[in-house]
Structure formats: C-alpha cells, structure tokens
Design a protein around this motif. Structure first.
Motif, PDB file in Angstrom:
ATOM      1  N   LYS A   1       0.729  -1.243   0.047  1.00  0.00           N
ATOM      2  CA  LYS A   1      -0.317   0.113  -0.043  1.00  0.00           C
ATOM      3  C   LYS A   1       0.531   0.939  -0.042  1.00  0.00           C
ATOM      4  CE  LYS A   1      -4.378  -2.061   0.112  1.00  0.00           C
ATOM      5  NZ  LYS A   1      -4.576  -2.240  -0.405  1.00  0.00           N
ATOM      6  N   ILE A   2       0.951   2.223  -0.929  1.00  0.00           N
ATOM      7  CA  ILE A   2       1.314   3.544  -1.149  1.00  0.00           C
ATOM      8  C   ILE A   2       0.918   4.336  -1.189  1.00  0.00           C
ATOM      9  CG2 ILE A   2       3.693   1.868  -2.339  1.00  0.00           C
ATOM     10  CD1 ILE A   2       2.715   3.485  -4.395  1.00  0.00           C
ATOM     11  N   LYS A   3       1.464   5.453  -0.610  1.00  0.00           N
ATOM     12  CA  LYS A   3       0.886   7.268  -1.700  1.00  0.00           C
ATOM     13  C   LYS A   3       1.855   7.139  -2.578  1.00  0.00           C
ATOM     14  CE  LYS A   3      -1.469   7.861   2.979  1.00  0.00           C
ATOM     15  NZ  LYS A   3      -1.515   8.617   4.082  1.00  0.00           N
ATOM     16  N   TRP A   4       1.450   8.662  -3.214  1.00  0.00           N
ATOM     17  CA  TRP A   4       1.965   8.803  -4.446  1.00  0.00           C
ATOM     18  C   TRP A   4       1.906  10.002  -4.572  1.00  0.00           C
ATOM     19  CZ3 TRP A   4       0.866  10.443  -9.530  1.00  0.00           C
ATOM     20  CH2 TRP A   4      -0.462   9.717  -9.763  1.00  0.00           C
ATOM     21  N   VAL A   5       3.498  10.982  -5.198  1.00  0.00           N
ATOM     22  CA  VAL A   5       2.932  12.472  -5.723  1.00  0.00           C
ATOM     23  C   VAL A   5       3.034  12.840  -7.333  1.00  0.00           C
ATOM     24  CG1 VAL A   5       1.204  13.790  -2.780  1.00  0.00           C
ATOM     25  CG2 VAL A   5       4.338  13.189  -4.284  1.00  0.00           C
ATOM     26  N   TYR A   6       2.728  13.716  -7.478  1.00  0.00           N
ATOM     27  CA  TYR A   6       3.760  14.705  -9.024  1.00  0.00           C
ATOM     28  C   TYR A   6       4.603  15.126  -8.500  1.00  0.00           C
ATOM     29  CZ  TYR A   6      -0.471  12.549 -12.088  1.00  0.00           C
ATOM     30  OH  TYR A   6      -1.556  11.757 -12.575  1.00  0.00           O
ATOM     31  N   LEU A   7       5.709  15.448  -9.135  1.00  0.00           N
ATOM     32  CA  LEU A   7       6.970  16.426  -8.445  1.00  0.00           C
ATOM     33  C   LEU A   7       6.957  17.170 -10.001  1.00  0.00           C
ATOM     34  CD1 LEU A   7       9.370  13.703  -7.342  1.00  0.00           C
ATOM     35  CD2 LEU A   7       7.681  14.957  -5.355  1.00  0.00           C
ATOM     36  N   LYS A   8       6.880  18.406  -8.955  1.00  0.00           N
ATOM     37  CA  LYS A   8       7.815  19.588 -10.066  1.00  0.00           C
ATOM     38  C   LYS A   8       9.258  18.776 -10.807  1.00  0.00           C
ATOM     39  CE  LYS A   8       7.352  22.547  -6.939  1.00  0.00           C
ATOM     40  NZ  LYS A   8       7.022  24.271  -6.661  1.00  0.00           N
ATOM     41  N   SER A   9       9.618  20.385 -12.257  1.00  0.00           N
ATOM     42  CA  SER A   9      10.877  19.833 -12.363  1.00  0.00           C
ATOM     43  C   SER A   9      12.412  19.821 -11.351  1.00  0.00           C
ATOM     44  CB  SER A   9      11.150  21.398 -13.140  1.00  0.00           C
ATOM     45  OG  SER A   9      12.459  20.657 -14.128  1.00  0.00           O
ATOM     46  N   ASN A  10      12.784  18.996 -11.481  1.00  0.00           N
ATOM     47  CA  ASN A  10      13.728  18.825 -10.386  1.00  0.00           C
ATOM     48  C   ASN A  10      15.447  18.138 -10.772  1.00  0.00           C
ATOM     49  OD1 ASN A  10      13.639  15.883  -9.420  1.00  0.00           O
ATOM     50  ND2 ASN A  10      11.661  16.391  -9.440  1.00  0.00           N
ATOM     51  N   PRO A  11      16.604  18.093  -9.917  1.00  0.00           N
ATOM     52  CA  PRO A  11      17.638  17.728 -10.670  1.00  0.00           C
ATOM     53  C   PRO A  11      17.538  16.583 -11.086  1.00  0.00           C
ATOM     54  CG  PRO A  11      17.737  19.083  -8.458  1.00  0.00           C
ATOM     55  CD  PRO A  11      16.246  19.101  -8.695  1.00  0.00           C
ATOM     56  N   LEU A  12      16.748  15.090 -10.390  1.00  0.00           N
ATOM     57  CA  LEU A  12      16.445  14.213 -10.874  1.00  0.00           C
ATOM     58  C   LEU A  12      15.775  13.662 -11.429  1.00  0.00           C
ATOM     59  CD1 LEU A  12      17.020  12.191  -6.920  1.00  0.00           C
ATOM     60  CD2 LEU A  12      19.156  13.310  -8.604  1.00  0.00           C
ATOM     61  N   GLY A  13      14.548  14.837 -12.374  1.00  0.00           N
ATOM     62  CA  GLY A  13      14.140  14.249 -12.926  1.00  0.00           C
ATOM     63  C   GLY A  13      12.971  13.490 -12.844  1.00  0.00           C
ATOM     64  N   ILE A  14      12.702  13.503 -11.380  1.00  0.00           N
ATOM     65  CA  ILE A  14      11.484  12.244 -11.213  1.00  0.00           C
ATOM     66  C   ILE A  14      10.416  13.311 -11.150  1.00  0.00           C
ATOM     67  CG2 ILE A  14      10.728  11.219  -9.703  1.00  0.00           C
ATOM     68  CD1 ILE A  14      13.289  10.455  -8.528  1.00  0.00           C
ATOM     69  N   GLU A  15       9.591  12.492 -12.090  1.00  0.00           N
ATOM     70  CA  GLU A  15       8.011  13.297 -12.419  1.00  0.00           C
ATOM     71  C   GLU A  15       7.153  12.488 -11.237  1.00  0.00           C
ATOM     72  OE1 GLU A  15       6.490  12.277 -15.950  1.00  0.00           O
ATOM     73  OE2 GLU A  15       8.181  12.361 -16.992  1.00  0.00           O
ATOM     74  N   ALA A  16       7.329  11.734 -10.577  1.00  0.00           N
ATOM     75  CA  ALA A  16       5.773  10.785  -9.178  1.00  0.00           C
ATOM     76  C   ALA A  16       7.144  10.510  -8.447  1.00  0.00           C
ATOM     77  CB  ALA A  16       5.237  10.473 -10.279  1.00  0.00           C
ATOM     78  N   LEU A  17       6.681  10.308  -7.521  1.00  0.00           N
ATOM     79  CA  LEU A  17       7.532   9.552  -5.954  1.00  0.00           C
ATOM     80  C   LEU A  17       6.570   8.860  -5.672  1.00  0.00           C
ATOM     81  CD1 LEU A  17       9.924   8.393  -5.835  1.00  0.00           C
ATOM     82  CD2 LEU A  17      10.677  10.742  -4.363  1.00  0.00           C
ATOM     83  N   ALA A  18       6.822   7.520  -4.979  1.00  0.00           N
ATOM     84  CA  ALA A  18       5.878   7.462  -4.053  1.00  0.00           C
ATOM     85  C   ALA A  18       6.784   7.748  -3.223  1.00  0.00           C
ATOM     86  CB  ALA A  18       5.076   5.240  -4.420  1.00  0.00           C
TER      87      ALA A  18
ATOM     88  N   TYR B   1       5.683   5.196   6.374  1.00  0.00           N
ATOM     89  CA  TYR B   1       6.119   4.309   7.755  1.00  0.00           C
ATOM     90  C   TYR B   1       7.398   4.566   6.802  1.00  0.00           C
ATOM     91  CZ  TYR B   1       5.531   0.131   5.718  1.00  0.00           C
ATOM     92  OH  TYR B   1       5.755  -1.285   4.835  1.00  0.00           O
ATOM     93  N   ASP B   2       8.103   4.757   8.362  1.00  0.00           N
ATOM     94  CA  ASP B   2       9.588   4.600   8.024  1.00  0.00           C
ATOM     95  C   ASP B   2      10.119   4.650   6.472  1.00  0.00           C
ATOM     96  OD1 ASP B   2      12.072   2.816   8.721  1.00  0.00           O
ATOM     97  OD2 ASP B   2      11.735   0.836   7.525  1.00  0.00           O
ATOM     98  N   ASP B   3       9.526   5.971   6.048  1.00  0.00           N
ATOM     99  CA  ASP B   3      10.364   6.511   4.717  1.00  0.00           C
ATOM    100  C   ASP B   3      11.602   7.554   5.958  1.00  0.00           C
ATOM    101  OD1 ASP B   3       8.464   5.310   3.517  1.00  0.00           O
ATOM    102  OD2 ASP B   3       7.240   7.201   3.777  1.00  0.00           O
ATOM    103  N   PRO B   4      12.044   7.455   5.013  1.00  0.00           N
ATOM    104  CA  PRO B   4      13.705   8.249   5.077  1.00  0.00           C
ATOM    105  C   PRO B   4      13.194  10.111   4.139  1.00  0.00           C
ATOM    106  CG  PRO B   4      14.004   6.723   3.154  1.00  0.00           C
ATOM    107  CD  PRO B   4      12.864   6.324   3.668  1.00  0.00           C
ATOM    108  N   LYS B   5      14.196  10.414   5.876  1.00  0.00           N
ATOM    109  CA  LYS B   5      14.499  11.795   6.448  1.00  0.00           C
ATOM    110  C   LYS B   5      14.506  12.491   4.379  1.00  0.00           C
ATOM    111  CE  LYS B   5      15.703  15.500   8.326  1.00  0.00           C
ATOM    112  NZ  LYS B   5      15.356  17.199   7.132  1.00  0.00           N
ATOM    113  N   LYS B   6      15.361  11.876   3.949  1.00  0.00           N
ATOM    114  CA  LYS B   6      16.244  12.800   2.195  1.00  0.00           C
ATOM    115  C   LYS B   6      15.271  12.656   1.514  1.00  0.00           C
ATOM    116  CE  LYS B   6      21.012  12.114   2.941  1.00  0.00           C
ATOM    117  NZ  LYS B   6      22.520  11.801   2.570  1.00  0.00           N
ATOM    118  N   ILE B   7      14.106  11.622   1.466  1.00  0.00           N
ATOM    119  CA  ILE B   7      13.536  11.316   0.484  1.00  0.00           C
ATOM    120  C   ILE B   7      11.799  12.210   0.500  1.00  0.00           C
ATOM    121  CG2 ILE B   7      11.314   9.667  -0.555  1.00  0.00           C
ATOM    122  CD1 ILE B   7      13.978   7.526  -0.800  1.00  0.00           C
ATOM    123  N   ILE B   8      11.554  11.859   1.931  1.00  0.00           N
ATOM    124  CA  ILE B   8      10.326  12.577   2.476  1.00  0.00           C
ATOM    125  C   ILE B   8      10.875  14.537   2.069  1.00  0.00           C
ATOM    126  CG2 ILE B   8       9.057  13.717   4.376  1.00  0.00           C
ATOM    127  CD1 ILE B   8       8.343  10.783   3.193  1.00  0.00           C
TER     128      ILE B   8
END
Length: 249
Positions: free
Chosen positions: A177-194, A198-205
């Motif tokens: 079970k996940i949650k995901w969001v769309y992302l704006k233009s970013n250095p990693l070029g990620i359009e959406a990230l889940a 719980y237990d999600d690392p701070k850098k990703i959050i």
C-alpha cells in the motif's frame, strides 16, 4: 402499513387466496438527492427503513473511496452536502478556490494519492539501466513503455533508497500500500514519486516536500471530480476572481 393491510383484500378478491406472503418495506426517505450520472448519486436521508435519521448516503461516487486523498475527500463531501442543502454556487466556488490556494499548508500525506501497487518486476527492463542524471550512470531502473505512473513512482522510490545508501529500509514491494505524488521539475528528473507512509527516509520525504507539484495534483485528482459535479448542474467551473484580476493588471 396501510398498503400491507390492503393486500388481504387484494389476495382474496383477485387471487382467491386466504393466506399470502405479500409484504412491502420502506427503504428510505430523502429530503434531497443529486444524480451525477446513472447509478452515481448522493442523497440526504431523513428516514432509513422507518427509522428517523439525518445522514449522507453516497453511491457510485469515488470521492468517498479509500483511493482518494483524504483532504480532497473531505472537500468533495462538503461540496456534495452543500449541493444537497441548496448552498449558493458562489459559496461552493469559494470553498474550492480556498482549498486550491491553501494546498501548500495541508500535510502532503493528506493530498497524496493512495493506492496499491503490483507488477513491479513486470515493467522492468532487466540488464538495462540508462539514466545519467545527477552524476550517476546507474541511478534509475529502466522501465518498459506504458508503465503505470504509480508503478514508476514506486520503482523510483526503491532506486532512491539505493542511491542515498539506505540499506536497512524496506523497499516498496508487490501488493504494498503506497501513496504517491506528482513532482515539479527537479535535479533528478523524477516526474512522480511514491512513499510508504511509514519508515520513509528523511532525504526522500524532504525531496517530496521540496518538489511536490500541487497544481498537477489538483488537476489530476480533484478537478475532474469537480467538473463532473458542475456539469451535472450546468454550472461554470469555479474561477479565482482575485487571481484573475491580479493577472489582468
């Protein structure tokens, strides 16, 4: 009760039956109802099966489903209640515009898209990792064409766990079970990230908080629901008058 008593006469006179099993029951009485399309409606019930009540009943509208963001679910429930209560369109418009303008103040988890994920391995091109973004030749797993966006978002999450060196944090797996969001233009070029919630690392959050695309989330998840309601009522979509005036000048 009156109709059920009349069945005695009906059975004897028209069917020549001394005994019968004819019996009808009341379903509900609603003071107002709103049909968006066939079998998709909301109604304000004041009597349910002969018992007095005061509650909202929704059928076929996915605004109440668990895969709809909680904050947006609350908004659309209020919109539906206001429609059933004959609240003025201008008031409903204002509530929607205020929600849109204040999305940044809402906890990002409450506007993220919740869902289940499967087929993670199905969409991976094994042995081929092509991304050269962010100074790394092997940052992102190569995916097949037509990979669903929430699957892409999940695999990107797992790639970032490796990239940031989080070896002891559980990745997203099939049937998670996940949650995901769309992302704006970013250095990693990620359009959406889940994320797991719980237990999600701070850098990703922190990355999600910095680059979350509120406008795309609104358009992708909420605007279609609002349009569906408004078209059924022959209403024009809500317009942010203040923002429009500022742009004009």
């Amino acid at each position: 009760e009156f109709i059920n008593k009349s069945y005695d006469l009906f059975a004897k006179k028209f069917l020549n039956c001394d005994t019968h099993r004819f019996d009808i029951k009341q379903e509900c009485v609603a003071k107002s109802a709103f049909w968006v399309t066939k079998k998709r409606y909301g109604q304000w019930i004041i009597n349910d099966g002969g018992v007095k009540c005061d509650k909202l009943d929704v059928k076929g509208l996915d605004i109440v489903r668990s895969n709809f963001p909680p904050a947006m679910r609350d908004l659309m429930t209020k919109v539906l209640k206001d429609i059933l209560s004959n609240v003025e369109k201008e008031v409903i418009d204002e509530n929607i515009i205020n929600f849109k303008n204040n999305m940044k103040k809402i906890n990002f988890e409450d506007i993220s898209l919740p869902t289940g994920v499967k087929g993670l391995k199905k969409y991976i091109n094994y042995g081929k990792r092509t991304s050269k973004i962010y100074g790394s030749k092997n940052l992102f797993t190569d995916l097949k064409k037509g990979t669903p966006v929430h699957v892409k978002a999940s695999i990107k999450y797992n790639d970032l766990l490796k990239h940031f060196g989080y070896k002891n944090i559980e990745p997203i797996k099939n049937h998670s079970k996940i949650k995901w969001v769309y992302l704006k233009s970013n250095p990693l070029g990620i359009e959406a990230l889940a994320f797991k919630g719980y237990d999600d690392p701070k850098k990703i959050i922190d990355f999600i908080k910095e680059y979350i695309d509120y406008d795309k989330l609104y358009k992708g998840a909420l605007e279609k629901k609002i349009k569906m309601f408004y078209e059924a009522l022959n209403w024009e979509l809500p317009i942010d008058k203040q923002n429009s005036i500022e742009r004009f000048f």
